[in-house]
Design an enzyme around this catalytic site. Structure first.
Site, PDB file in Angstrom:
ATOM      1  N   SER A 144       0.832  -1.097  -0.102  1.00 37.90           N
ATOM      2  CA  SER A 144       0.001   0.094  -0.013  1.00 37.90           C
ATOM      3  C   SER A 144       0.712   1.095  -0.208  1.00 37.90           C
ATOM      4  CB  SER A 144      -0.868  -0.061   1.215  1.00 37.90           C
ATOM      5  OG  SER A 144      -1.764   1.330   1.221  1.00 37.90           O
ATOM      6  N   TYR A 157      -3.618  -0.550  10.103  1.00 38.33           N
ATOM      7  CA  TYR A 157      -3.375  -0.673   8.675  1.00 38.33           C
ATOM      8  C   TYR A 157      -1.961  -0.447   8.197  1.00 38.33           C
ATOM      9  CZ  TYR A 157      -4.283  -0.613   3.649  1.00 38.33           C
ATOM     10  OH  TYR A 157      -4.301  -0.820   2.258  1.00 38.33           O
ATOM     11  N   LYS A 161       0.963  -3.202   7.050  1.00 37.36           N
ATOM     12  CA  LYS A 161       1.624  -2.824   5.495  1.00 37.36           C
ATOM     13  C   LYS A 161       3.016  -2.701   5.445  1.00 37.36           C
ATOM     14  CE  LYS A 161      -2.258  -3.603   3.316  1.00 37.36           C
ATOM     15  NZ  LYS A 161      -2.313  -4.758   2.195  1.00 37.36           N
TER      16      LYS A 161
END
Length: 252
Positions: A144, A157, A161
């Site tokens: 990402s 998140y 990542k």
């Protein structure tokens, strides 16, 4: 064309996963679409148009469940004989909020999907690619933009990542003796259901809300096909595909 080669795409019922799976099928791959909801997988697989006799099927699987992941790979090998490519795409996030407002249960859910799920699928793919004949294959992890620069309030998140980058680098190293390549695609603002809110404005580092540019998800799918189709002696270790004018380089 990739006649006879088999790909597995996780999180393939919608969005980036679905677009990538359909693009792989159009390029001639046998494609197994997997995710939690069988009805979405079946619908997506029915839209696949093979360019070279490939076959698209949907197999439901919770990537956080070791037994389900193992069964998935067993079924794929029983159906197609081998696994040539895994796109580790399944992921989860949370609404933006400071770390002290995130429950431990929500943190664990994101880690389970984004990190443990990617580990379990990569583990199964690596094991199959190592023992099959001809040996080898390729794994691409969905990183990402957040693997490099976080959005406000995205600790769960973003942490997962960043960890995916470590997974990618290690697999790329450990796969060398077995002909297993690993790369990572870092995606910024592909237009999917998940990015629909960007049309209304999303929080920026300076506390404002701003509408952000998006790009057609097809550009991501094309990039995944390109990475998947490289010869064994070539690898794209990291690729960033992003909306040209999105606030990434200038975040903050």
């Amino acid at each position: 064309m990739a006649s006879g080669k088999t790909a597995i795409v996780t999180g393939a019922g919608t969005g980036i996963g679905k677009a990538s799976a359909l693009a792989l099928a159009a390029a001639g791959w046998n494609v197994v679409l997997t995710g939690r909801r069988q009805e979405l997988l079946d619908k997506a697989a029915s839209e696949a148009k093979s360019g070279d006799g490939g076959k698209a099927i949907g197999i439901a699987c919770d990537v956080t469940d070791e037994a389900q992941v193992d069964r998935l790979f067993e079924r794929v090998v029983a159906e197609f004989g081998r696994v040539d490519f895994l796109f580790n795409n399944a992921g989860a996030g949370l609404p933006g909020k400071p770390i002290d407002e995130i429950s431990v249960a929500d943190w664990r859910r994101v880690v389970e999907v984004n990190l443990t799920g990617s580990f379990l699928c990569a583990r199964a793919a690596f094991g199959q690619m190592r023992k099959q004949n001809p040996q080898g294959g390729r794994i691409v992890n969905n990183g990402s933009i957040s693997a490099y620069a976080p959005r406000p309030g995205s600790v769960a998140y973003t942490a997962t990542k960043h960890a995916i980058t470590g997974l990618t680098r290690t697999l790329a190293l450990d796969g060398r003796p077995f002909g297993i390549a690993c790369g990572q695609i870092d995606i910024g603002n592909a237009a999917t259901e998940m990015t629909a809110a960007m049309a209304k404005g999303v929080p920026q580092a300076n506390g404002t809300l701003a509408v952000e540019p998006t790009m057609n998800v097809r550009h991501v799918a094309d990039a995944v096909v390109h990475m998947a189709s490289l010869p064994p002696d070539a690898n794209i270790l990291f690729m960033t595909v992003m909306a040209t004018n999105m606030p990434f380089v200038g975040r903050g």
